[in-house]
Design an enzyme around this catalytic site. Sequence first.
Site, PDB file in Angstrom:
ATOM      1  N   ASN A   4       9.567   5.231  -9.216  1.00  0.00           N
ATOM      2  CA  ASN A   4       9.358   4.505  -7.963  1.00  0.00           C
ATOM      3  C   ASN A   4       9.492   2.999  -8.092  1.00  0.00           C
ATOM      4  OD1 ASN A   4       7.009   3.870  -9.277  1.00  0.00           O
ATOM      5  ND2 ASN A   4       5.670   4.326  -7.567  1.00  0.00           N
ATOM      6  N   VAL A  36      -1.942   4.656  -8.524  1.00  0.00           N
ATOM      7  CA  VAL A  36      -1.670   3.362  -9.134  1.00  0.00           C
ATOM      8  C   VAL A  36      -0.175   3.072  -9.176  1.00  0.00           C
ATOM      9  CG1 VAL A  36      -1.767   2.162 -11.371  1.00  0.00           C
ATOM     10  CG2 VAL A  36      -3.771   3.328 -10.495  1.00  0.00           C
ATOM     11  N   TYR A  37       0.646   4.126  -9.226  1.00  0.00           N
ATOM     12  CA  TYR A  37       2.087   3.962  -9.391  1.00  0.00           C
ATOM     13  C   TYR A  37       2.803   3.518  -8.120  1.00  0.00           C
ATOM     14  CZ  TYR A  37       1.254   6.670 -13.668  1.00  0.00           C
ATOM     15  OH  TYR A  37       0.802   7.133 -14.859  1.00  0.00           O
ATOM     16  N   GLY A  38       2.136   3.513  -7.018  1.00  0.00           N
ATOM     17  CA  GLY A  38       2.789   3.078  -5.786  1.00  0.00           C
ATOM     18  C   GLY A  38       2.301   3.867  -4.592  1.00  0.00           C
TER      19      GLY A  38
END
Length: 54
Positions: A4, A36-38
């Site tokens: 992402n 947390v990754y998006g």
Amino acid sequence: MGLNGIYNVPVSEEFGIPMIKYAFDRGITFFDTSDVYGPHANEVLIGKALKQLP
């Protein structure tokens, strides 16, 4: 996280879905995601790929 765009340009669905399917075909069965990754981009992409798997 790499799909992402956290560390790179986000991959398109046209590239990401076949990549996930390729990994699955070679024995990868654990796909980790996190908020947390998006903004749920990984979850959506993985979900679309998993719908196409047996």
